[in-house]
Enzyme design. Sequence first.
Site, PDB file in Angstrom:
ATOM      1  N   SER A   1       0.826  -1.210   0.000  1.00 49.60           N
ATOM      2  CA  SER A   1       0.000   0.000   0.000  1.00 49.60           C
ATOM      3  C   SER A   1       0.859   1.259   0.000  1.00 49.60           C
ATOM      4  O   SER A   1       1.989   1.254   0.474  1.00 49.60           O
ATOM      5  CB  SER A   1      -0.882  -0.004   1.252  1.00 49.60           C
ATOM      6  OG  SER A   1      -1.480   1.263   1.460  1.00 49.60           O
TER       7      SER A   1
ATOM      8  N   TYR B   1      -2.137   5.498  -4.013  1.00 53.99           N
ATOM      9  CA  TYR B   1      -3.221   6.465  -3.798  1.00 53.99           C
ATOM     10  C   TYR B   1      -2.713   7.750  -4.437  1.00 53.99           C
ATOM     11  O   TYR B   1      -1.742   8.348  -3.953  1.00 53.99           O
ATOM     12  CB  TYR B   1      -3.464   6.678  -2.304  1.00 53.99           C
ATOM     13  CG  TYR B   1      -4.318   5.608  -1.653  1.00 53.99           C
ATOM     14  CD1 TYR B   1      -5.499   5.162  -2.250  1.00 53.99           C
ATOM     15  CD2 TYR B   1      -3.967   5.052  -0.426  1.00 53.99           C
ATOM     16  CE1 TYR B   1      -6.288   4.190  -1.651  1.00 53.99           C
ATOM     17  CE2 TYR B   1      -4.759   4.083   0.184  1.00 53.99           C
ATOM     18  CZ  TYR B   1      -5.914   3.666  -0.442  1.00 53.99           C
ATOM     19  OH  TYR B   1      -6.707   2.709   0.152  1.00 53.99           O
TER      20      TYR B   1
ATOM     21  N   THR C   1      -5.447   2.793  -7.105  1.00 57.04           N
ATOM     22  CA  THR C   1      -6.759   2.615  -6.470  1.00 57.04           C
ATOM     23  C   THR C   1      -7.632   3.823  -6.793  1.00 57.04           C
ATOM     24  O   THR C   1      -7.249   4.976  -6.554  1.00 57.04           O
ATOM     25  CB  THR C   1      -6.598   2.422  -4.953  1.00 57.04           C
ATOM     26  OG1 THR C   1      -5.841   1.229  -4.744  1.00 57.04           O
ATOM     27  CG2 THR C   1      -7.940   2.297  -4.255  1.00 57.04           C
TER      28      THR C   1
ATOM     29  N   LYS D   1      -7.661  -0.334  -9.733  1.00 60.61           N
ATOM     30  CA  LYS D   1      -8.364  -1.091  -8.681  1.00 60.61           C
ATOM     31  C   LYS D   1      -9.665  -0.389  -8.312  1.00 60.61           C
ATOM     32  O   LYS D   1      -9.656   0.837  -8.085  1.00 60.61           O
ATOM     33  CB  LYS D   1      -7.464  -1.209  -7.455  1.00 60.61           C
ATOM     34  CG  LYS D   1      -8.082  -1.933  -6.257  1.00 60.61           C
ATOM     35  CD  LYS D   1      -7.036  -2.197  -5.179  1.00 60.61           C
ATOM     36  CE  LYS D   1      -7.545  -3.032  -4.032  1.00 60.61           C
ATOM     37  NZ  LYS D   1      -8.205  -2.243  -2.976  1.00 60.61           N
TER      38      LYS D   1
ATOM     39  N   HIS E   1     -13.358  -2.657  -2.466  1.00 59.93           N
ATOM     40  CA  HIS E   1     -12.586  -2.237  -1.289  1.00 59.93           C
ATOM     41  C   HIS E   1     -13.107  -2.921  -0.030  1.00 59.93           C
ATOM     42  O   HIS E   1     -13.075  -2.360   1.064  1.00 59.93           O
ATOM     43  CB  HIS E   1     -12.653  -0.711  -1.140  1.00 59.93           C
ATOM     44  CG  HIS E   1     -11.395  -0.082  -0.605  1.00 59.93           C
ATOM     45  ND1 HIS E   1     -10.525   0.619  -1.401  1.00 59.93           N
ATOM     46  CD2 HIS E   1     -10.853  -0.038   0.646  1.00 59.93           C
ATOM     47  CE1 HIS E   1      -9.521   1.059  -0.655  1.00 59.93           C
ATOM     48  NE2 HIS E   1      -9.694   0.673   0.574  1.00 59.93           N
TER      49      HIS E   1
HETATM   50  C1  LIG Z   1      -7.674  -2.319   7.080  1.00 67.39           C
HETATM   51  C2  LIG Z   1      -7.721  -2.210   5.596  1.00 67.39           C
HETATM   52  C3  LIG Z   1      -6.892  -1.292   4.946  1.00 67.39           C
HETATM   53  C4  LIG Z   1      -6.915  -1.201   3.550  1.00 67.39           C
HETATM   54  N1  LIG Z   1      -6.042  -0.344   2.924  1.00 67.39           N
HETATM   55  C5  LIG Z   1      -6.032  -0.304   1.572  1.00 67.39           C
HETATM   56  C6  LIG Z   1      -5.074   0.489   0.903  1.00 67.39           C
HETATM   57  O1  LIG Z   1      -4.218   1.105   1.515  1.00 67.39           O
HETATM   58  N2  LIG Z   1      -5.134   0.546  -0.443  1.00 67.39           N
HETATM   59  C7  LIG Z   1      -6.075  -0.153  -1.169  1.00 67.39           C
HETATM   60  O2  LIG Z   1      -6.102  -0.069  -2.408  1.00 67.39           O
HETATM   61  N3  LIG Z   1      -6.969  -0.938  -0.542  1.00 67.39           N
HETATM   62  C8  LIG Z   1      -6.959  -1.046   0.791  1.00 67.39           C
HETATM   63  N4  LIG Z   1      -7.835  -1.872   1.422  1.00 67.39           N
HETATM   64  C9  LIG Z   1      -8.754  -2.689   0.623  1.00 67.39           C
HETATM   65  C10 LIG Z   1      -8.121  -4.057   0.269  1.00 67.39           C
HETATM   66  O3  LIG Z   1      -7.094  -3.885  -0.669  1.00 67.39           O
HETATM   67  C11 LIG Z   1      -9.168  -5.010  -0.319  1.00 67.39           C
HETATM   68  O4  LIG Z   1      -9.784  -4.390  -1.418  1.00 67.39           O
HETATM   69  C12 LIG Z   1     -10.224  -5.431   0.711  1.00 67.39           C
HETATM   70  O5  LIG Z   1      -9.608  -5.679   1.964  1.00 67.39           O
HETATM   71  C13 LIG Z   1     -10.954  -6.664   0.251  1.00 67.39           C
HETATM   72  O6  LIG Z   1     -12.016  -6.962   1.127  1.00 67.39           O
HETATM   73  P1  LIG Z   1     -11.927  -8.122   2.260  1.00 67.39           P
HETATM   74  O7  LIG Z   1     -10.772  -7.783   3.116  1.00 67.39           O
HETATM   75  O8  LIG Z   1     -13.211  -8.024   3.004  1.00 67.39           O
HETATM   76  O9  LIG Z   1     -11.752  -9.430   1.539  1.00 67.39           O
HETATM   77  C14 LIG Z   1      -7.801  -2.015   2.812  1.00 67.39           C
HETATM   78  C15 LIG Z   1      -8.602  -2.941   3.468  1.00 67.39           C
HETATM   79  C16 LIG Z   1      -8.558  -3.059   4.859  1.00 67.39           C
HETATM   80  C17 LIG Z   1      -9.412  -4.103   5.526  1.00 67.39           C
END
Ligand SMILES: Cc1cc2nc3c(=O)[nH]c(=O)nc-3n(C[C@H](O)[C@H](O)[C@H](O)COP(=O)(O)O)c2cc1C
Length: 386
Positions: free
Chosen positions: A128, A152, A178, A257, A281
């Site tokens: 990330s 981002y 993203t 994404k 997400h």
């Molecule tokens: C705590 C947390 C932080 C996240 N941070 C990012 C991030 O920094 N960048 C991003 O593109 N997606 C981020 N996501 C989304 C994840 O990449 C992913 O799309 C998502 O966790 C999928 O859903 P699931 O965890 O319920 O399977 C984050 C998700 C969580 C749970």
Amino acid sequence: MAFGDYQIELYLGALGGVLPAHPFGYAELESAAMAVLPPELRTYVAGGSGDEATQRANVEAFGRYAVVPRMLRASAERDLSVEVFGRTLSSPLMMAPVGVLGICSPDQHGDVHAAEASAATGVPLIGSTLMSDPLEDVVAATGDTPAWFQLYTPKNRDLAASLVRRAEQAGYEAIVITLDTWVPGWRPRDLASGNFPQLRAKCLANYTSDPVFQEMTGPDPDPGTVVMTWVGTFGHPVTWEDLPWLRSLTDLPILVKGICHPDDARRALDEGVDGIYCSNHGGRQANGGGSALDWLPDVVAAVDHRAPVVFDSGVRSGADVVKALAVGADLVALGRPYAFALALGGVPGLTHLLRSFQAETDLIMAVDGYPTRADLGPDAIRRTDR
Ligand SMILES: Cc1cc2nc3c(=O)[nH]c(=O)nc-3n(C[C@H](O)[C@H](O)[C@H](O)COP(=O)(O)O)c2cc1C
């Protein structure tokens, strides 16, 4: 060695008196991890947007698909490998970008530890933008396993260019942009507890280590200046007009994404993007949408094999991985499960989780008669609600 042989290792260990130290099911993993996570991280990792209906829908959607068992096609050899951007991955799994990974680890180096588990398992990490260690230190721990960098897009274009350039120079092999998080979604659990780690100057190492960001803050900034500078630049509202500029920043493959509509997938490819990442997400951004899995078939049809399709949101087991592959994803990424595994068990716990996903995926493909990725097409699954 087949991925499924992990179970032999576990059974043999138990015969020798060593029971597995880490959980197997998602529910057990989540509740154990919630008990060890600091309170301010619990809501941030586990929570989602609105009443979390979309988050639940992501998981429930997998229950509407069933893998069709086919017999007399048993094969002792399975091949779960997938080719992507000139690399062969041994399994179709990835770790999705998770911005608070660093602080999920008690020593605050969770990004590096995820990279170590990536090196141990061959499951690539999508690092990330929001890391606790600089992106260079994280990719250095991935060994022979490729890593991708998630961007981002900041408002400051020089900062965007600098982050992408650093990722390219450090050895990341693709950039994931993203699109759905230029503004945070409405997250009641975090709002109620006042949780937003970045506002407490957490997970900003890629900014504070960046020369452009350093120019923006001036020398030796106090934490307040860092946070306010970050708030001022974090989320550029990316539109189609930005894509040529983003494309021009790197020769690396670019994925977008957050794509859930076939027209968006088609147009992104027409405009020079190299991969599509179907995701909502994890239901953290906009509540009221359907599950990401519901959007996947149309996205896959629109992409029509022109580019790899990555999928995440709601994947909780090897069975879910098999289903997402059969629906048409080329790569399936884990989110919350691996953040919880890292928080609970560090590198050994995360390695166990990744190996468990690989093993269960492999064994379902073995038992159900789909020994290779190519065998796992739409005929391998049925919608059970139609
Ligand atoms: C705590 C947390 C932080 C996240 N941070 C990012 C991030 O920094 N960048 C991003 O593109 N997606 C981020 N996501 C989304 C994840 O990449 C992913 O799309 C998502 O966790 C999928 O859903 P699931 O965890 O319920 O399977 C984050 C998700 C969580 C749970």
